[in-house]
Design a protein around this motif. Structure first.
Motif, PDB file in Angstrom:
ATOM      1  N   LYS A  79      12.743 -24.324 -11.327  1.00  0.00           N
ATOM      2  CA  LYS A  79      13.945 -23.541 -10.903  1.00  0.00           C
ATOM      3  C   LYS A  79      13.410 -22.093 -10.793  1.00  0.00           C
ATOM      4  CE  LYS A  79      16.737 -26.829  -9.121  1.00  0.00           C
ATOM      5  NZ  LYS A  79      17.008 -26.874  -7.773  1.00  0.00           N
ATOM      6  N   SER A  80      12.761 -21.762 -11.609  1.00  0.00           N
ATOM      7  CA  SER A  80      12.231 -20.148 -11.615  1.00  0.00           C
ATOM      8  C   SER A  80      10.917 -19.996 -10.913  1.00  0.00           C
ATOM      9  CB  SER A  80      11.786 -19.782 -13.113  1.00  0.00           C
ATOM     10  OG  SER A  80      10.770 -20.462 -13.555  1.00  0.00           O
ATOM     11  N   ARG A  85      11.844 -24.044  -6.314  1.00  0.00           N
ATOM     12  CA  ARG A  85      13.545 -24.059  -6.623  1.00  0.00           C
ATOM     13  C   ARG A  85      14.253 -24.424  -5.523  1.00  0.00           C
ATOM     14  NH1 ARG A  85      13.760 -17.983  -7.752  1.00  0.00           N
ATOM     15  NH2 ARG A  85      12.704 -17.448  -6.099  1.00  0.00           N
ATOM     16  N   HIS A  86      13.753 -24.910  -4.436  1.00  0.00           N
ATOM     17  CA  HIS A  86      14.822 -25.488  -3.465  1.00  0.00           C
ATOM     18  C   HIS A  86      14.888 -26.960  -3.506  1.00  0.00           C
ATOM     19  CE1 HIS A  86      10.664 -25.657  -1.611  1.00  0.00           C
ATOM     20  NE2 HIS A  86      11.368 -26.713  -0.958  1.00  0.00           N
ATOM     21  N   SER A 104      22.063 -28.492 -18.229  1.00  0.00           N
ATOM     22  CA  SER A 104      21.567 -28.762 -17.102  1.00  0.00           C
ATOM     23  C   SER A 104      21.946 -28.035 -15.881  1.00  0.00           C
ATOM     24  CB  SER A 104      21.713 -30.212 -16.882  1.00  0.00           C
ATOM     25  OG  SER A 104      21.125 -31.133 -17.852  1.00  0.00           O
ATOM     26  N   TYR A 105      23.472 -27.609 -15.892  1.00  0.00           N
ATOM     27  CA  TYR A 105      23.876 -26.924 -14.753  1.00  0.00           C
ATOM     28  C   TYR A 105      23.401 -25.597 -14.964  1.00  0.00           C
ATOM     29  CZ  TYR A 105      26.330 -30.829 -12.818  1.00  0.00           C
ATOM     30  OH  TYR A 105      26.391 -32.005 -12.127  1.00  0.00           O
ATOM     31  N   ASP A 106      23.356 -25.063 -16.210  1.00  0.00           N
ATOM     32  CA  ASP A 106      22.924 -23.596 -16.405  1.00  0.00           C
ATOM     33  C   ASP A 106      21.477 -23.267 -15.772  1.00  0.00           C
ATOM     34  OD1 ASP A 106      25.467 -22.867 -17.596  1.00  0.00           O
ATOM     35  OD2 ASP A 106      24.705 -22.868 -19.719  1.00  0.00           O
ATOM     36  N   HIS A 108      20.363 -24.865 -13.261  1.00  0.00           N
ATOM     37  CA  HIS A 108      20.374 -24.857 -11.960  1.00  0.00           C
ATOM     38  C   HIS A 108      20.147 -26.429 -11.436  1.00  0.00           C
ATOM     39  CE1 HIS A 108      21.353 -20.706 -11.720  1.00  0.00           C
ATOM     40  NE2 HIS A 108      20.014 -20.646 -12.198  1.00  0.00           N
ATOM     41  N   ASN A 110      21.060 -29.900  -9.621  1.00  0.00           N
ATOM     42  CA  ASN A 110      21.968 -29.989  -8.344  1.00  0.00           C
ATOM     43  C   ASN A 110      23.057 -30.915  -8.757  1.00  0.00           C
ATOM     44  OD1 ASN A 110      19.244 -29.195  -7.249  1.00  0.00           O
ATOM     45  ND2 ASN A 110      20.688 -28.413  -5.828  1.00  0.00           N
TER      46      ASN A 110
END
Length: 148
Positions: A79-80, A85-86, A104-106, A108, A110
């Motif tokens: 995600k970095s 990241r997409h 996990s949400y922190d 990113h 989905n």
């Protein structure tokens, strides 16, 4: 219909077989690639070594508890990375720990899905993943950017 590629990052071979079987039950044109740990996942995503010629996946099913590099580390790395990241990352794990969900949400993710205890529930979850993430949502269609 476009062939979808799913990267399954899972060290438990029984889970790999069950998830592959669940996807085979569908009518979706797809390919499921399985890797067994976080290091192999990042090599695949970065197209290193034996993975030099692969296309990037349309979605990633990521276990958190992996050997060598755990799912949280994989999630943070991909995600970095602007080229990765997409890609939708669906955490699929046995953990119901609230901190794992939050982390996990922190990082990113989905979505976060707890692995079910029986095959019928797993088939249902995989069917919903397929219907939403691979048939309903619009994912980037230009794989040229994703193959660089």
């Amino acid at each position: 219909m476009k062939c979808r590629t799913i990267l399954l990052v899972e060290d438990n071979q029984a889970h790999v077989r069950l998830i592959r079987e669940a996807f085979r039950e569908s009518q979706l044109l797809h390919e499921t690639i399985a890797v067994k740990d976080g290091i192999e996942a990042m090599a695949y995503l970065r197209r290193e070594g034996q993975y030099a010629d692969v296309l990037l996946p349309d979605a990633i099913l990521l276990d958190l508890n992996l050997p060598r590099k755990d799912g949280r580390e994989v999630l943070a790395e991909l995600k970095s990375d602007p080229t990765l990241r997409h890609i939708p990352v669906l955490v699929l794990t046995t953990s119901s720990n609230e901190q794992d969900v939050r982390d996990s949400y922190d990082l990113h993710a989905n979505c976060y899905i707890k692995k079910p205890q029986n095959l019928r529930q797993l088939l249902s979850i995989v069917d919903r993943i397929q219907q939403f993430w691979l048939e309903t949502v619009t994912l980037p269609s230009d794989r040229i950017d994703r193959a660089i």
